[in-house]
Design a protein around this motif. Structure first.
Motif, short mmCIF file in Angstrom:
data_model
loop_
_atom_site.label_atom_id
_atom_site.label_comp_id
_atom_site.label_asym_id
_atom_site.label_seq_id
_atom_site.Cartn_x
_atom_site.Cartn_y
_atom_site.Cartn_z
N ALA A 88 0.84 -1.20 0.00
CA ALA A 88 0.00 0.00 0.00
C ALA A 88 0.88 1.25 0.00
O ALA A 88 1.96 1.27 0.58
CB ALA A 88 -0.91 0.00 1.22
N GLU A 89 0.41 2.29 -0.67
CA GLU A 89 1.11 3.57 -0.69
C GLU A 89 0.29 4.60 0.06
O GLU A 89 -0.94 4.61 -0.03
CB GLU A 89 1.32 4.03 -2.13
CG GLU A 89 2.25 3.14 -2.91
CD GLU A 89 2.56 3.70 -4.28
OE1 GLU A 89 2.38 4.92 -4.48
OE2 GLU A 89 2.95 2.93 -5.14
N GLY A 90 0.96 5.46 0.77
CA GLY A 90 0.28 6.51 1.50
C GLY A 90 -0.22 7.61 0.59
O GLY A 90 0.18 7.71 -0.58
N LEU A 91 -1.09 8.44 1.11
CA LEU A 91 -1.64 9.54 0.32
C LEU A 91 -0.58 10.55 -0.08
O LEU A 91 -0.72 11.25 -1.07
CB LEU A 91 -2.75 10.23 1.11
CG LEU A 91 -3.99 9.40 1.38
CD1 LEU A 91 -4.96 10.18 2.25
CD2 LEU A 91 -4.65 8.99 0.09
N GLN A 107 -0.33 19.84 -4.76
CA GLN A 107 0.85 19.58 -3.96
C GLN A 107 0.39 19.38 -2.52
O GLN A 107 -0.04 20.32 -1.86
CB GLN A 107 1.84 20.73 -4.06
CG GLN A 107 3.12 20.50 -3.30
CD GLN A 107 4.11 21.63 -3.49
OE1 GLN A 107 3.81 22.62 -4.15
NE2 GLN A 107 5.27 21.49 -2.91
N LEU A 108 0.49 18.15 -2.04
CA LEU A 108 0.02 17.84 -0.69
C LEU A 108 1.09 18.14 0.34
O LEU A 108 2.27 17.88 0.13
CB LEU A 108 -0.35 16.36 -0.60
CG LEU A 108 -1.46 15.89 -1.56
CD1 LEU A 108 -1.67 14.40 -1.41
CD2 LEU A 108 -2.74 16.64 -1.29
N THR A 109 0.67 18.71 1.45
CA THR A 109 1.56 18.96 2.59
C THR A 109 0.92 18.35 3.82
O THR A 109 -0.28 18.17 3.89
CB THR A 109 1.79 20.46 2.81
OG1 THR A 109 0.53 21.08 3.05
CG2 THR A 109 2.45 21.12 1.61
#
Length: 65
Positions: free
Chosen positions: A24-27, A54-56
């Motif tokens: 599984a990969e994280g968000l 762009q997630l922070t």
């Protein structure tokens, strides 16, 4: 009676091996397209434009480290 017991046993075993958590990969590692643009480019080719979010993390967005 044996077939019902066997079916229940198979279902219980599948519940442990088919959970969906393997690899599984994280968000944070995924890219999300926020906007998509399709235009007519040169020589009647299609030009596709994507705007990627762009997630922070929540600690970075609030100014704390």
């Amino acid at each position: 009676m044996k077939t019902k017991l066997l079916l229940i046993l198979i279902i219980i075993i599948c519940m442990f091996f088919l959970t969906g958590c393997y690899n599984a990969e994280g968000l944070e590692t995924l890219a999300y397209a926020v906007a998509v643009g399709i235009d007519k480019g040169e020589n009647n080719k299609i030009k596709l434009s994507l705007q990627i979010a762009q997630l922070t993390s929540s600690s970075e967005s609030s100014g704390r480290k």
